[in-house]
Motif scaffolding. Structure first.
Motif, mmCIF file in Angstrom:
data_model
loop_
_atom_site.group_PDB
_atom_site.id
_atom_site.type_symbol
_atom_site.label_atom_id
_atom_site.label_comp_id
_atom_site.label_asym_id
_atom_site.label_seq_id
_atom_site.Cartn_x
_atom_site.Cartn_y
_atom_site.Cartn_z
ATOM 1 N N GLY A 113 0.807 -1.209 0.000
ATOM 2 C CA GLY A 113 0.000 0.000 0.000
ATOM 3 C C GLY A 113 0.841 1.260 0.000
ATOM 4 O O GLY A 113 0.508 2.245 -0.676
ATOM 5 N N HIS A 114 1.941 1.249 0.733
ATOM 6 C CA HIS A 114 2.806 2.432 0.790
ATOM 7 C C HIS A 114 3.518 2.663 -0.542
ATOM 8 O O HIS A 114 3.501 3.766 -1.086
ATOM 9 N N TYR A 115 4.125 1.623 -1.082
ATOM 10 C CA TYR A 115 4.817 1.774 -2.369
ATOM 11 C C TYR A 115 3.840 2.140 -3.483
ATOM 12 O O TYR A 115 4.078 3.090 -4.249
ATOM 13 N N ASN A 116 2.750 1.397 -3.588
ATOM 14 C CA ASN A 116 1.812 1.605 -4.691
ATOM 15 C C ASN A 116 1.297 3.037 -4.721
ATOM 16 O O ASN A 116 1.227 3.665 -5.784
ATOM 17 N N HIS A 117 0.923 3.550 -3.561
ATOM 18 C CA HIS A 117 0.380 4.905 -3.519
ATOM 19 C C HIS A 117 1.468 5.963 -3.722
ATOM 20 O O HIS A 117 1.226 6.971 -4.391
ATOM 21 N N SER A 118 2.639 5.737 -3.148
ATOM 22 C CA SER A 118 3.727 6.701 -3.332
ATOM 23 C C SER A 118 4.055 6.865 -4.809
ATOM 24 O O SER A 118 4.309 7.981 -5.282
#
Length: 244
Positions: A113-118
């Motif tokens: 979730g952190h990587y995808n959104h960043s």
């Protein structure tokens, strides 16, 4: 502030960035896969590279505020809690993606979730941009034309059952591929991805990404997405991926 104080503060900021790449990202650092995958805990919520209303009318202000300030922020908090100790403690996102399995639910979901959104925030921008000549040639070679590519990508996004992502990736040998992943998985999760690759374009098709404006009409959201794709970032990511 005098010159000496400014130099001192700048030097301290530089040292902090070297010690923790997340500090650079939080300050609006470069949006590339190498920088993203190097991030280590404590992970931080990156700032949006534009105002929350900048993508209107295609993506509305309230959705951006909730999507970034609530959903993404929660992934960051939960990820930091999940990697405080144990096998993933101290690892970068890239190292996590090389190790995570289906048994590691909290790390899998929140690191993804952190990587995808960043990455996703940098793939959007107000104004018009276009694929580079090099990327356009690769798109035409792989899919026939830009229109054919967009249709196939949209079909992949529409075809995600429930929540997930559609991706344009660079696979081994430089080949472009369109794929999709469930929930917050991504093609960099080598133990989980059916079609591993380096993402250069991604579309979030979780309902929280579009429901306030488009309700249950995911195709309308996908059509709006093409009007705010930041092809300048996609071009840079493509160039970067070819160097691997």
């Amino acid at each position: 502030m005098n010159k000496r104080e400014f130099i001192k503060l700048a030097g301290m900021a530089g040292i902090a960035a070297l010690a923790n790449p997340s500090a650079t990202w939080a300050a609006g650092g470069p949006a590339d896969n190498k920088s993203l995958l190097a991030l280590k805990p404590p992970f931080v919520l990156p700032p949006l590279p534009y105002a929350t209303d900048a993508l209107e009318p295609n993506i509305d202000k309230l959705t951006m505020e909730i999507h970034h300030g609530k959903h993404h922020a929660t992934y960051v908090t939960n990820l930091n809690n999940a990697v405080k100790e144990g096998a993933f403690a101290g690892l970068s996102l890239g190292e996590i993606f090389g190790k995570v399995t289906a048994a590691d639910a909290a790390v899998r979901n929140n690191a993804g979730g952190h990587y995808n959104h960043s990455l996703f925030w940098t793939l959007l921008a107000p104004g018009k941009s276009s694929p580079s000549a090099e990327l356009q040639q690769a798109i035409n070679s792989a899919f026939g034309s830009q229109d054919a590519f967009q249709t196939k990508f949209a079909d992949a996004a529409k075809g995600v059952f429930g929540s997930g992502w559609a991706w344009l990736t660079v696979q081994n040998g430089g080949k472009l591929a369109i794929t999709s992943t469930p929930n917050q998985d991504n093609p960099l999760m080598t133990n989980l991805a059916k079609e591993p690759g380096t993402p250069i374009l991604g579309l979030d098709v979780w309902e929280h990404a579009y429901y306030l404006k488009h309700q249950n009409k995911r195709p309308d959201y996908i059509a709006a997405f093409w009007k705010v794709v930041n092809w300048n970032t996609v071009n840079e990511l493509y160039t970067e991926a070819l160097k691997k």
